[in-house]
Each structure stands twice: as structure tokens, then as C-alpha cells.
Write a protein that holds these residues in place. Sequence first.
Motif, PDB file in Angstrom:
ATOM      1  N   MET A  61       0.829  -1.208   0.000  1.00 35.11           N
ATOM      2  CA  MET A  61       0.000   0.000   0.000  1.00 35.11           C
ATOM      3  C   MET A  61       0.865   1.260   0.000  1.00 35.11           C
ATOM      4  O   MET A  61       0.463   2.298  -0.490  1.00 35.11           O
ATOM      5  CB  MET A  61      -0.899   0.042   1.242  1.00 35.11           C
ATOM      6  CG  MET A  61      -2.184  -0.717   1.140  1.00 35.11           C
ATOM      7  SD  MET A  61      -3.258  -0.089  -0.156  1.00 35.11           S
ATOM      8  CE  MET A  61      -3.522   1.586   0.406  1.00 35.11           C
ATOM      9  N   MET A  62       2.046   1.168   0.612  1.00 39.16           N
ATOM     10  CA  MET A  62       2.916   2.338   0.679  1.00 39.16           C
ATOM     11  C   MET A  62       3.794   2.426  -0.561  1.00 39.16           C
ATOM     12  O   MET A  62       4.489   3.409  -0.756  1.00 39.16           O
ATOM     13  CB  MET A  62       3.814   2.226   1.937  1.00 39.16           C
ATOM     14  CG  MET A  62       4.617   3.474   2.258  1.00 39.16           C
ATOM     15  SD  MET A  62       3.601   4.876   2.731  1.00 39.16           S
ATOM     16  CE  MET A  62       4.014   6.066   1.457  1.00 39.16           C
ATOM     17  N   GLY A  63       3.771   1.397  -1.390  1.00 36.00           N
ATOM     18  CA  GLY A  63       4.629   1.410  -2.573  1.00 36.00           C
ATOM     19  C   GLY A  63       6.053   1.007  -2.254  1.00 36.00           C
ATOM     20  O   GLY A  63       6.980   1.344  -2.988  1.00 36.00           O
ATOM     21  N   MET A 114       2.961   6.379   6.548  1.00 36.91           N
ATOM     22  CA  MET A 114       3.150   5.074   7.200  1.00 36.91           C
ATOM     23  C   MET A 114       4.009   5.206   8.438  1.00 36.91           C
ATOM     24  O   MET A 114       4.950   6.001   8.478  1.00 36.91           O
ATOM     25  CB  MET A 114       3.809   4.111   6.209  1.00 36.91           C
ATOM     26  CG  MET A 114       3.930   2.690   6.729  1.00 36.91           C
ATOM     27  SD  MET A 114       4.181   1.547   5.354  1.00 36.91           S
ATOM     28  CE  MET A 114       4.316  -0.014   6.251  1.00 36.91           C
ATOM     29  N   VAL A 115       3.662   4.424   9.443  1.00 32.51           N
ATOM     30  CA  VAL A 115       4.455   4.354  10.671  1.00 32.51           C
ATOM     31  C   VAL A 115       4.904   2.904  10.847  1.00 32.51           C
ATOM     32  O   VAL A 115       4.104   1.986  10.675  1.00 32.51           O
ATOM     33  CB  VAL A 115       3.632   4.819  11.891  1.00 32.51           C
ATOM     34  CG1 VAL A 115       4.492   4.833  13.140  1.00 32.51           C
ATOM     35  CG2 VAL A 115       3.058   6.192  11.643  1.00 32.51           C
ATOM     36  N   MET A 149      -3.518   6.721   6.648  1.00 32.36           N
ATOM     37  CA  MET A 149      -2.377   6.391   7.498  1.00 32.36           C
ATOM     38  C   MET A 149      -2.262   4.879   7.643  1.00 32.36           C
ATOM     39  O   MET A 149      -3.261   4.195   7.912  1.00 32.36           O
ATOM     40  CB  MET A 149      -2.544   7.021   8.883  1.00 32.36           C
ATOM     41  CG  MET A 149      -2.206   8.486   8.938  1.00 32.36           C
ATOM     42  SD  MET A 149      -0.422   8.786   8.880  1.00 32.36           S
ATOM     43  CE  MET A 149       0.020   8.537  10.588  1.00 32.36           C
ATOM     44  N   LEU A 150      -1.066   4.371   7.458  1.00 30.36           N
ATOM     45  CA  LEU A 150      -0.813   2.943   7.617  1.00 30.36           C
ATOM     46  C   LEU A 150       0.023   2.734   8.877  1.00 30.36           C
ATOM     47  O   LEU A 150       1.024   3.413   9.072  1.00 30.36           O
ATOM     48  CB  LEU A 150      -0.050   2.401   6.404  1.00 30.36           C
ATOM     49  CG  LEU A 150      -0.656   2.702   5.037  1.00 30.36           C
ATOM     50  CD1 LEU A 150       0.291   2.273   3.924  1.00 30.36           C
ATOM     51  CD2 LEU A 150      -1.995   1.991   4.889  1.00 30.36           C
ATOM     52  N   PHE A 151      -0.403   1.802   9.734  1.00 33.88           N
ATOM     53  CA  PHE A 151       0.332   1.525  10.968  1.00 33.88           C
ATOM     54  C   PHE A 151       0.743   0.052  10.975  1.00 33.88           C
ATOM     55  O   PHE A 151      -0.111  -0.834  11.097  1.00 33.88           O
ATOM     56  CB  PHE A 151      -0.546   1.795  12.194  1.00 33.88           C
ATOM     57  CG  PHE A 151      -0.930   3.234  12.367  1.00 33.88           C
ATOM     58  CD1 PHE A 151      -2.088   3.732  11.777  1.00 33.88           C
ATOM     59  CD2 PHE A 151      -0.147   4.089  13.120  1.00 33.88           C
ATOM     60  CE1 PHE A 151      -2.444   5.063  11.933  1.00 33.88           C
ATOM     61  CE2 PHE A 151      -0.506   5.423  13.284  1.00 33.88           C
ATOM     62  CZ  PHE A 151      -1.656   5.910  12.691  1.00 33.88           C
ATOM     63  N   ASP A 152       2.042  -0.210  10.857  1.00 28.77           N
ATOM     64  CA  ASP A 152       2.504  -1.601  10.774  1.00 28.77           C
ATOM     65  C   ASP A 152       3.049  -2.070  12.121  1.00 28.77           C
ATOM     66  O   ASP A 152       4.229  -1.892  12.420  1.00 28.77           O
ATOM     67  CB  ASP A 152       3.596  -1.709   9.697  1.00 28.77           C
ATOM     68  CG  ASP A 152       3.965  -3.157   9.414  1.00 28.77           C
ATOM     69  OD1 ASP A 152       4.867  -3.377   8.589  1.00 28.77           O
ATOM     70  OD2 ASP A 152       3.352  -4.054  10.018  1.00 28.77           O
ATOM     71  N   VAL A 182      10.860   6.585   1.635  1.00 31.23           N
ATOM     72  CA  VAL A 182       9.756   6.376   0.692  1.00 31.23           C
ATOM     73  C   VAL A 182       8.446   6.836   1.308  1.00 31.23           C
ATOM     74  O   VAL A 182       7.654   7.548   0.689  1.00 31.23           O
ATOM     75  CB  VAL A 182       9.645   4.889   0.290  1.00 31.23           C
ATOM     76  CG1 VAL A 182       8.381   4.652  -0.523  1.00 31.23           C
ATOM     77  CG2 VAL A 182      10.863   4.462  -0.497  1.00 31.23           C
ATOM     78  N   ALA A 183       8.235   6.459   2.582  1.00 26.71           N
ATOM     79  CA  ALA A 183       6.986   6.821   3.253  1.00 26.71           C
ATOM     80  C   ALA A 183       6.824   8.331   3.366  1.00 26.71           C
ATOM     81  O   ALA A 183       5.718   8.847   3.389  1.00 26.71           O
ATOM     82  CB  ALA A 183       6.931   6.180   4.640  1.00 26.71           C
TER      83      ALA A 183
END
Lengths: 222, 276, 223
Positions: free
Chosen positions: B72-74, B113-114, B190-193, C126-127
Motif C-alpha cells: 500500500m505504501m509502494g 506510514m508508521v 495512514m498505515l500503521f505496521d 519512501v513513506a
Amino acid sequence: MNYDIDFFYVLKGIDQLLEGLLVTVQLTATSVVFGVTGGFLVCLMVMSKSRLLRLPAMTFIEIFRCTPALIQIVWIFYCVPMLFNVFLDPFVMGVLALSLNLVAFNAEAYRAAIQAIPKAHLDASVALGLTPLQTNLYVILPQALRLAMPVLVTNAISIFQQSALVAIVAIEDLMYMGKLLSTETYRPIETFTFVALMYFAIALPVMLLSSRLEKRYKAANS
Amino acid sequence: MSSINTHLEMSASTSDVSNENADAFVSIRGLEKSYGPDIHVLKGLDLDMQPGDRIVVIGPSGGGKSTLLRCMMGLEEIAAGDITLGGEGYISAAPAKKGRNNLNKDVQKRVGMVFQHYTLFPHLTILGNLTLASVKSRGISRQDAEAKAMGLLERFGLSDKAKAHPSQLSGGQKQRVAIARALMLSPELMLFDEVTSALDPELVNEVESVMLQLAEQQMPMMIVTHDMWFAKNIATRVVFCAGGVIVEDGTPEQLFGNPKEQRTRDFLENVLHAGH
Amino acid sequence: MTYTIDFLFLLEYWDALLGGLITSLQVTGLCLLLGLGLGFLVSLMRISNNKLIFAASTVYVELFRGTPVLIQLFWIFFCLPLILGTEISNFTSAVIALTLYMGAISSETFRASLLSIDNDQSDACVALGLGPLTKIMYVILPQAVLRAVPTLLSNTVSLFKESALVSAVGMADLMYIGQNISSVTAKPVEMLTAVAFIYFIIAFPLTRSVSMLERKLIHKIAI
């Protein structure tokens, strides 16, 4: 470029070069033997509790690590006979200088290796009831040797390269013979290139072997 | 007669589904990703995200959750499939280009993204970490960026740490800084991994509070977490990802209370037992 | 023949020794700057995916690490003029040889530090949408340089010690002056000891500063 490259002259002098190579190899091998054993002894001195042993050892190491190898060789060559009123074979003086240099660097390698052994291993030895001597012999020594091995090999290769310096005090090693041949034949390019390749041909396999051993060791320990 | 009506009804409902997809905020279709020839992590994953959704992705290790977020973040090259965001094409696989995907960088800028291990820049101060991207990549003036950064730090209770280096902060503080750093760029998603997995238990709460704050502000999120209690609190939807596909998808009440698939049941049982 | 040690006569020659020391330091300083620049470029080549670039840079590094510095120096001094068809001063050949040496050893240092930076840092870039130039200049490079500093200091000490070799091609550095005076005055013990001592008081603090720097850097930036 007004120069015809012709290795014929080099090949004519190959005997000279091989004689020199023999001296270089003997110098290096002898120095490595002294360096590996002497280095360990000096390391023990440095890590001992007694100031009497520790301070001279530390001074020795710092002197030989912080001065050029060339001056060490020249100093021993000119000063030892005068100071101690002895006549030593040039080869012996070469070995003396190179060995002392190698001892200093190897002592540091051993020290770093011993200090890199996780304290947990020492704790485990206590928990298993081993005496200090047993701990030293069966836990510390094997691990120290294994950890120090890559650096010891690198130092040996380094002393092999440094041995070329003895040519400056006219010890008839590979470097000396190479220079001699280049002036005799007026062919510095071929001669020096060939001599450089001879050094390289010996050093390269050792360097490759060492990095392969290092990789295996890292893999085994991760 | 009735059969014709049924037929019309059916076609109407099909077009409803496709309309739903057209309105979807994020649409993922047929996502495939492998590491080498043998390890297939994502095997044709489909997922839709509605506007304002907060999706929590749960599932076993190696099931593809983190990989999904990274795609999703590429950050990963996908083998097949495509992703759209806000109706715009974002990422699509382009086998003709030797494994390099078509990536819409403008869309990528709208995603933040985090990461699990904070990944702050150790040589910069906290303020430097926050303002770097704004100043260097978005052309925002240093004063504006610093003002916004200080604002975020105050909101998170970290304004006294602005001049410190990451090494001087606790894990929870670092993670909150990482979230603030992502927010500096005003992302739409926002993506949280697994952002709390590496933290000591007592520090997890401060990070989750910040995320709940964001939830209150209607920030769309995709979250991978092991914390089921937190998932129930924050999610509008929970998806169970295993074997490289979405196995089950529903509201927290549906998925945790009454899972339909056996695999989901088994996973939840294991997780609930392991936690005690 | 017993030898009477007399250190006082050294004072007569302090200006000659100083001149030699300055030459040694100049050569070291110049080759340090040039060598670091070269080393950094080569380290980038060594992590490139391009097979030709990687091969060429690897051959260079392995050659200069696998042969004696003395022969590198002699080769440049004796052979390069013949190849180029012009005369080269001993200063120029010394600088060329030592720069190539420093380039080779520092490239390994830079390469190790570049490789030690987590891939995570790339992910974060990148992020955050950082462009490749920004990423290299503001994220990767600063960290790589900071990590490399302790080892680079060791490399510098090595360079300083190898600089003594330029005496072998007739450059009037500290070693050359020392050898000259000791043979002229027939007092090698005092003179060579003094020369060794001068090398020592410069190299020793540098090596001590390595450990001090490591502690301070690691403490502050945890790199």
C-alpha cells in the motif's frame, strides 16, 4: 609512450626474483610464528592485574603501533648493533623488527577477542563449577582464538606486505631483488609490475580464504 | 413475469456492487507478491476501503499483513494486481517493464506510514525529523514547517523534546514522534505496521491514545496489530488475512463475536489463549 | 666499541627535523583529503549494481590492499614517467601513490558504513516521499560519514605512518632527514629514537581520540 613492453627481461631474471621471494616468505613465516605466540603472551601481560607486567606491555604495544614500520626496521638495523655491541645477521634483524611489530598488533587482536567473549559464558563457567584455570583453558582460550583468527590473518598479510620495507636496509628480499633487476635491465615497468603481481598472487588467496572463514563464522554465530 | 423481475433485481444489485466499488476510498484487486519463486506471500488479495474506514488487519505471521501494508505504501514491487486510491489509479503491476510497477507518485504522497521500529533519523533532532520532508520535498518554508511541527509535538505532549535526538527518547515517545512525522505531510490515509509490537507494555497505551485521537478526527487508517482489545476499540472494520488472501471481513462485533470461517475461529482461539 | 648516548646534540638539528616533520604532515594532509574523496567515490562504485563499475573498483581496491605500499610508490615513481612521457617530481609521485593507497583503504571504511545503515531508513524515506537526492544527502550520507569517522581516524594514522616511505624516493620528510643526519653524525641511536618519538607523539593522540570519539558519538546519536 616511447617504451616497448617486453617481459622477456623479467623472465631472464626470474631466478633472482625467486631467491628474493624465498627470503620474503622466510621472513614472513618466521615473523608470523613469533608474532602469533608472542602476541598472546604480551596480551596476557596487558590483561594481568600486576602493574609490573601491564605497564611495560602497554608501552611496548603503543610504541610499535604508533610508529612507522620503516623506522622500527631502520632503528633495529642501525642501533641494535651499536647499542648492544653485537653483530646480527641482517635476516635476523629483519625478523626481529617484523616480529616485534606483529606482536604488538596481535596482542591488541587477542585482547579485543578476549573482551568480546560474552560475560554470560564466564557466568556459566562459575555456575558449572569450573576453576579459573579450567575456565581459561576450555572456555576463554578456544573462543579467543576463534574470534581473533580473522584479525590475526589480516595482520599476517599485512606483515607480508610490510616485509618489503627490509629492502631499504638492503636485505635481499623480493622487493630488493625486484629493484635490482629493474635497474639492471632498465625495465622498471615490467619488473615492478611482475613483482607487484607476485606479492598479490600470494596475498590474494589468503585474503579470500580469510573472508570466507569470517563469513562462515558469522553465519555460525547468528 | 416474476423471473424477469428477479432478473432485473439481480442486475440492479450487481450494479449497486460496482457503484459501491466506484465510491470506495481504496480499492485493491488481485494483489500478488512473492519473494523469490517459492515464497508467495500475497495470492490474489482483494480489499475495499470505504471513506472514513478504519481497518484493522489481523492474522498469523507470514499471512501477508505487513506485506499488504508495505505494498500500500509502494515499498514492494507487486507481481500482479492493482490499487486505486480516491478513484485514481495508484499502483498497478506492469510485467512488461521487468518487474517495476506503475506507481503514481502524487497518490503515494497522500499515504503516510508508521513502522514497527520507529525508523526515525538518528542523526537529526526531533524537530529535524519532523520538518525534513516538508522543507526538502514539499517546498514548505522552514518557519511554517517548524510551526506545524511544534503544534503536533504539543498535541502529543512532546514539545520539550523538540531539540533532543531520538536516542534520548523512550520507545513510546519515539513512536509518537514517528506518527507526528507522518502527519506533517497531511496524509489522506495512514498505515500503521505493528507500531506497538516493539514497545514495552507500559508504553503501548500512550501510542494507542494518539491513534485513537486520530480516529476521532476521522483519519482513514489501515492498522496491523496484535492487540485485539485495541482493535475492537478503534476499528470500523476488521479483516482476517491469512495465506495471502482476505479470509474474512466484517465489523469488530461480527468478526470477534461470531466469526464465520473456521480459520478465523481457530486463529482467534489461539490468540486469545496465548494472551493469557 | 661502546656507544655513549648523547641526546643534547639533537637540539642543533631541531629546525631540520621540524622541516622534515612539516613535509611529512603536508604530504599526509594532502593525501588525506584527496584520498577520502577518492575513497568515497570508489565506495559508491563498490556497491553499484553495474557489473563493470563494480569490477573495476574492486580490482583497484584489492590491488592496493594486496601489494606493499613500497612497490606502489616505486611503481608510480619509476614507471609512471615512462608511460606518460614526462618527468614527475618525487613529491607528485608520492602524493599520487599515497592518495591511491588512502583511497583504497578508506573506500572499504565507507563501504562498510554505507552497508551498515538499515534498509528501514530507505523505507522511511519512501513513506515520507523524499526524493533520491534528498535521501542521499540528508539521510544516508550524514549517517554513513558519522559511522565511518572512528575507522577513518585509524586509516589516517596508517596513512601518516606509511608517509615515512616517501623517504625512499628521496623526499625530504621526517624519516629522510632523520636518516641523513644520523649517518652524517654517526649517532643513529639518538636521532632515530628522536624521529620515532616525533612520529609517536602525533600518532598516539590520534589513536586515543578514536575511542573517545566513539564513546561520545555513540552516546549522543546512537549511531
